[in-house]
Structures are given as C-alpha cells and as structure tokens.
Design a protein around this motif. Structure first.
Motif, PDB file in Angstrom:
ATOM      1  N   LYS A   1     -14.293  49.950  -7.057  1.00 31.92           N
ATOM      2  CA  LYS A   1     -13.920  48.375  -7.069  1.00 31.92           C
ATOM      3  C   LYS A   1     -12.950  48.164  -8.236  1.00 31.92           C
ATOM      4  N   PRO A   2     -11.871  47.460  -7.890  1.00 33.26           N
ATOM      5  CA  PRO A   2     -10.736  47.091  -8.946  1.00 33.26           C
ATOM      6  C   PRO A   2     -11.690  46.217 -10.146  1.00 33.26           C
TER       7      PRO A   2
ATOM      8  N   ARG B   1     -12.201  43.811 -12.804  1.00 30.30           N
ATOM      9  CA  ARG B   1     -12.242  42.280 -12.709  1.00 30.30           C
ATOM     10  C   ARG B   1     -11.713  41.853 -14.191  1.00 30.30           C
TER      11      ARG B   1
ATOM     12  N   THR C   1      -7.122  32.299 -12.149  1.00 28.31           N
ATOM     13  CA  THR C   1      -7.225  33.797 -11.291  1.00 28.31           C
ATOM     14  C   THR C   1      -7.816  34.830 -12.195  1.00 28.31           C
ATOM     15  N   ARG C   2      -8.558  35.549 -11.638  1.00 32.94           N
ATOM     16  CA  ARG C   2      -9.045  36.800 -12.238  1.00 32.94           C
ATOM     17  C   ARG C   2      -8.264  38.056 -11.541  1.00 32.94           C
ATOM     18  N   ASP C   3      -7.293  38.093 -10.824  1.00 35.51           N
ATOM     19  CA  ASP C   3      -6.772  38.984 -10.161  1.00 35.51           C
ATOM     20  C   ASP C   3      -5.232  39.168 -10.736  1.00 35.51           C
ATOM     21  N   GLN C   4      -4.667  40.356 -11.229  1.00 29.69           N
ATOM     22  CA  GLN C   4      -3.292  40.925 -11.633  1.00 29.69           C
ATOM     23  C   GLN C   4      -2.384  40.557 -10.860  1.00 29.69           C
TER      24      GLN C   4
ATOM     25  N   THR D   1      -2.283  38.363  -8.466  1.00 28.77           N
ATOM     26  CA  THR D   1      -2.245  37.021  -7.879  1.00 28.77           C
ATOM     27  C   THR D   1      -1.426  36.542  -9.188  1.00 28.77           C
TER      28      THR D   1
ATOM     29  N   ALA E   1      -0.694  38.341  -3.129  1.00 28.96           N
ATOM     30  CA  ALA E   1      -2.068  37.881  -3.380  1.00 28.96           C
ATOM     31  C   ALA E   1      -2.283  36.448  -3.597  1.00 28.96           C
TER      32      ALA E   1
ATOM     33  N   GLU F   1      -5.519  35.046  -4.638  1.00 28.37           N
ATOM     34  CA  GLU F   1      -6.955  35.007  -5.323  1.00 28.37           C
ATOM     35  C   GLU F   1      -6.809  33.963  -6.545  1.00 28.37           C
TER      36      GLU F   1
ATOM     37  N   GLU G   1      -8.833  30.959  -8.170  1.00 28.23           N
ATOM     38  CA  GLU G   1     -10.054  30.457  -8.382  1.00 28.23           C
ATOM     39  C   GLU G   1     -10.205  29.002  -8.084  1.00 28.23           C
TER      40      GLU G   1
END
Length: 165
Positions: free
Chosen positions: A56-57, A59, A92-95, A97, A151, A153, A155
């Motif tokens: 899993k990447p 978070r 966001t929590r995605d790098q 994104t 991306a 992602e 939130e």
C-alpha cells in the motif's frame, strides 16, 4: 559372625533405581526443537504472505492547497446585483494529486469561477446549499484532473470564508 538372614530379607538382588532426569532432558530437548521448528515455519509463512500482498502506498496526512486570491464573482440573481466572495482550499492526501493541483491551478480556478457564478444568493443562504456547492466544486476539480489524465484524489473542497452580498 554375620547375622543370619531373616525372612524379610530376600535372596533376590534389589532392582537398580532408574534415573528419571535423562528422560526428562530428552523430552525437553524434543519439545524445544518442535517449538523452534514451528516458530521458524510460522515466520516463513508470514514472510511469504507479506511479499505476496501488494504494498500500500504510504498515506500522507491531509494536505491543504489554498486557492489564492479569494474568488469574487457576480451571482446569477436576476432581481439584484449580488456578489460572492469565497476563500477556498482543496484537501488531498495523495502526493500525485498534490503535484497535479499545482500544475493545473489556472484551469481549476477557471472552472470554480464559472461554477460559483452560476449560484444564486437564496441557494447559498442555507447550510445545505453551501454543502452542495462544496460537493459540486469537488466534482469539478476531479473532472478537470481526470480529463487531464492526472491523479484526482481530492477529498474535499472547503470554504475558509464565504460571503454573499
């Protein structure tokens, strides 16, 4: 002179006493070996499962991207000239994104300006109207990022300030 043999003493030689400790030692060694072998087998099984599972990447904690300067638009009211001023942040929590937001910031601002300009003051007077606008803004940003192949992602879109006049 030696004492004569009595009836209680027998002429049969006494049995040698068995020693219990060698058997106990063997039993302890066998149990320890079985326990160690079981532990080694279990660790190997766990390691194989960890390698087979997709990684899993990591978070990230929530990252906030402020869209500066504030949005100021004319609302779509026909009975009077009304304005909306909003300070907006994207979450966001995605790098990937986060990187995409920086790359496409002008297009995101454009889409949100158009969306905010379609609103009417009476729609934004209630909390439910503001929440619907947040959802619509999030959908707009996601759609833009997806159309760009980036991306998406996101939130949430949050308002740190929202004024209608």
């Amino acid at each position: 002179m030696p004492a004569p043999a009595t009836a209680t003493q027998s002429a049969v030689p006494a049995k040698p006493k068995r020693r219990l400790w060698p058997l106990l030692l063997i039993l302890v060694v066998v149990l320890a070996g079985a326990g160690g072998g079981g532990w080694w087998w279990w660790q190997g099984k766990q390691h194989a499962q960890a390698e087979a599972a997709p990684a899993k990447p990591a978070r990230l904690p929530a990252q906030y991207v402020a869209l500066e300067p504030s949005f100021v638009v004319n609302l779509a009211d026909t009975d009077a000239v009304r304005y909306l001023q909003a300070d907006v942040q994207l979450v966001t929590r995605d790098q990937a994104t986060l990187d995409a937001l920086g790359a496409h910031l002008p297009s995101i601002r454009n889409r949100l300006l158009l969306l905010f300009g379609q609103q009417q003051a009476r729609q934004l007077a209630q909390r439910s109207g503001k929440e619907r606008l947040q959802q619509a803004a999030r959908d707009e940003v996601r759609a833009l990022l997806k159309a760009e192949g980036a991306a998406d992602e996101i939130e949430a879109v949050i308002f740190t300030s929202l004024v209608t006049q």
